[in-house]
Design a protein around this motif. Structure first.
Motif, PDB file in Angstrom:
ATOM      1  N   PRO A  37      48.044  45.783 -16.299  1.00 55.40           N
ATOM      2  CA  PRO A  37      47.234  46.086 -17.483  1.00 55.40           C
ATOM      3  C   PRO A  37      45.754  46.130 -17.115  1.00 55.40           C
ATOM      4  O   PRO A  37      45.282  45.339 -16.293  1.00 55.40           O
ATOM      5  N   VAL A  38      45.012  47.047 -17.716  1.00 63.83           N
ATOM      6  CA  VAL A  38      43.592  47.211 -17.419  1.00 63.83           C
ATOM      7  C   VAL A  38      42.807  45.934 -17.727  1.00 63.83           C
ATOM      8  O   VAL A  38      41.826  45.622 -17.062  1.00 63.83           O
ATOM      9  N   GLY A  39      43.245  45.147 -18.694  1.00 61.70           N
ATOM     10  CA  GLY A  39      42.569  43.915 -19.057  1.00 61.70           C
ATOM     11  C   GLY A  39      42.668  42.824 -17.997  1.00 61.70           C
ATOM     12  O   GLY A  39      41.999  41.802 -18.097  1.00 61.70           O
ATOM     13  N   CYS A  40      43.503  43.019 -17.000  1.00 62.86           N
ATOM     14  CA  CYS A  40      43.691  42.008 -15.950  1.00 62.86           C
ATOM     15  C   CYS A  40      42.820  42.263 -14.723  1.00 62.86           C
ATOM     16  O   CYS A  40      42.956  41.565 -13.722  1.00 62.86           O
ATOM     17  N   VAL A  41      41.948  43.264 -14.794  1.00 64.28           N
ATOM     18  CA  VAL A  41      41.128  43.602 -13.618  1.00 64.28           C
ATOM     19  C   VAL A  41      39.663  43.642 -13.971  1.00 64.28           C
ATOM     20  O   VAL A  41      39.290  43.814 -15.138  1.00 64.28           O
ATOM     21  N   GLU A  42      38.818  43.446 -12.949  1.00 64.74           N
ATOM     22  CA  GLU A  42      37.388  43.621 -13.120  1.00 64.74           C
ATOM     23  C   GLU A  42      36.909  44.598 -12.051  1.00 64.74           C
ATOM     24  O   GLU A  42      37.418  44.595 -10.928  1.00 64.74           O
ATOM     25  N   VAL A  43      35.941  45.417 -12.408  1.00 64.65           N
ATOM     26  CA  VAL A  43      35.395  46.397 -11.482  1.00 64.65           C
ATOM     27  C   VAL A  43      34.440  45.700 -10.529  1.00 64.65           C
ATOM     28  O   VAL A  43      33.629  44.881 -10.947  1.00 64.65           O
ATOM     29  N   LEU A  44      34.565  46.016  -9.238  1.00 67.87           N
ATOM     30  CA  LEU A  44      33.665  45.448  -8.230  1.00 67.87           C
ATOM     31  C   LEU A  44      32.426  46.300  -8.112  1.00 67.87           C
ATOM     32  O   LEU A  44      32.490  47.523  -8.199  1.00 67.87           O
ATOM     33  N   GLU A  80      42.252  42.471  -4.205  1.00 70.04           N
ATOM     34  CA  GLU A  80      41.292  43.562  -4.334  1.00 70.04           C
ATOM     35  C   GLU A  80      41.976  44.857  -3.941  1.00 70.04           C
ATOM     36  O   GLU A  80      42.765  44.883  -3.000  1.00 70.04           O
ATOM     37  N   GLY A  81      41.694  45.916  -4.675  1.00 73.74           N
ATOM     38  CA  GLY A  81      42.291  47.215  -4.398  1.00 73.74           C
ATOM     39  C   GLY A  81      41.586  48.289  -5.201  1.00 73.74           C
ATOM     40  O   GLY A  81      40.404  48.182  -5.502  1.00 73.74           O
ATOM     41  N   LYS A 127      37.048  50.567  -7.320  1.00 78.70           N
ATOM     42  CA  LYS A 127      37.311  49.332  -6.573  1.00 78.70           C
ATOM     43  C   LYS A 127      37.370  48.192  -7.585  1.00 78.70           C
ATOM     44  O   LYS A 127      36.441  47.999  -8.377  1.00 78.70           O
ATOM     45  N   ILE A 128      38.483  47.451  -7.556  1.00 78.14           N
ATOM     46  CA  ILE A 128      38.682  46.394  -8.545  1.00 78.14           C
ATOM     47  C   ILE A 128      39.192  45.114  -7.895  1.00 78.14           C
ATOM     48  O   ILE A 128      39.650  45.125  -6.755  1.00 78.14           O
ATOM     49  N   ARG A 129      39.127  44.030  -8.668  1.00 77.59           N
ATOM     50  CA  ARG A 129      39.743  42.759  -8.291  1.00 77.59           C
ATOM     51  C   ARG A 129      40.589  42.317  -9.473  1.00 77.59           C
ATOM     52  O   ARG A 129      40.134  42.379 -10.624  1.00 77.59           O
ATOM     53  N   VAL A 130      41.802  41.869  -9.210  1.00 76.70           N
ATOM     54  CA  VAL A 130      42.677  41.360 -10.263  1.00 76.70           C
ATOM     55  C   VAL A 130      42.187  39.961 -10.630  1.00 76.70           C
ATOM     56  O   VAL A 130      41.955  39.127  -9.753  1.00 76.70           O
ATOM     57  N   ILE A 131      42.011  39.718 -11.942  1.00 78.37           N
ATOM     58  CA  ILE A 131      41.470  38.427 -12.386  1.00 78.37           C
ATOM     59  C   ILE A 131      42.477  37.595 -13.171  1.00 78.37           C
ATOM     60  O   ILE A 131      42.246  36.415 -13.401  1.00 78.37           O
TER      61      ILE A 131
END
Length: 189
Positions: free
Chosen positions: A181-188, A154-155, A142-146
């Motif tokens: 890109p993985v660098g654009c997301v944070e894990v919830l 969120e997805g 579960k992540i949020r795009v930052i």
């Protein structure tokens, strides 16, 4: 007539009919005749029925020119946000045959509001092409795009063919995915 502060009985008229009570609306998927999605959406709008047709613009290249064309993301399907009365009205259109139903059931499949709002957000703000995966995807983190145009979405972070993608699951339809890109997301948590 004097109304006491805590006496709510006198605030309501005695001739209230059940039909005037607000009805809850829900998102359903209507099945449309092939190549009639846009016209059906226009007709539903004229009828006052909220609908959503997922369309994505794409650039098509020919030998002599380039053209931006609208592509229907889910052919032969349109989302409608209806109550029970409007649900029946939608089926009066000749271009709509039925609703998408769960396997083995007769009631229409309901798309949760949260899934629809995430899907609409993704479609509105994504610079990348959105693909719809109907094959089952393993659940991702579960992540949020930052960062970027999808910031706040969120997805789930899934990996397809070595690429990281943010996925939004849609009940009965699969997952809408877009490269990120993985660098654009944070894990919830």
């Amino acid at each position: 007539m004097i109304i006491k502060k805590n006496d709510d009985r006198n605030l309501l008229p005695t001739d209230v009919i059940g039909s005037s009570v607000a009805r809850s609306k829900r998102w359903l998927v209507a099945i449309v005749r092939i190549c009639h999605e846009k016209k059906t959406g226009e007709r539903l709008t004229k009828m006052g029925i909220e609908n959503f047709l997922p369309i994505q613009q794409e650039v098509h290249q020919w030998s002599d020119r380039r053209k931006i064309v609208d592509r229907v993301l889910l052919p032969m399907m349109i989302f409608v946000h209806v109550d029970l009365q409007e649900q029946k009205e939608v089926l009066t259109l000749s271009s709509i045959s039925r609703y998408l139903v769960l396997r083995g059931e007769s009631t229409p499949a309901i798309i949760p509001d949260q899934q629809m709002s995430r899907f609409k957000f993704m479609l509105d703000y994504s610079d990348e092409t959105i693909s719809l995966s109907t094959s089952p995807l393993a659940p991702g983190e579960k992540i949020r795009v930052i960062k970027g145009p999808l910031a706040g979405l969120e997805g789930e972070l899934v990996h397809v063919n070595g690429k990281s993608k943010v996925a939004v699951r849609l009940t009965m339809l699969g997952c809408a995915c877009v490269d990120i890109p993985v660098g654009c997301v944070e894990v919830l948590a």
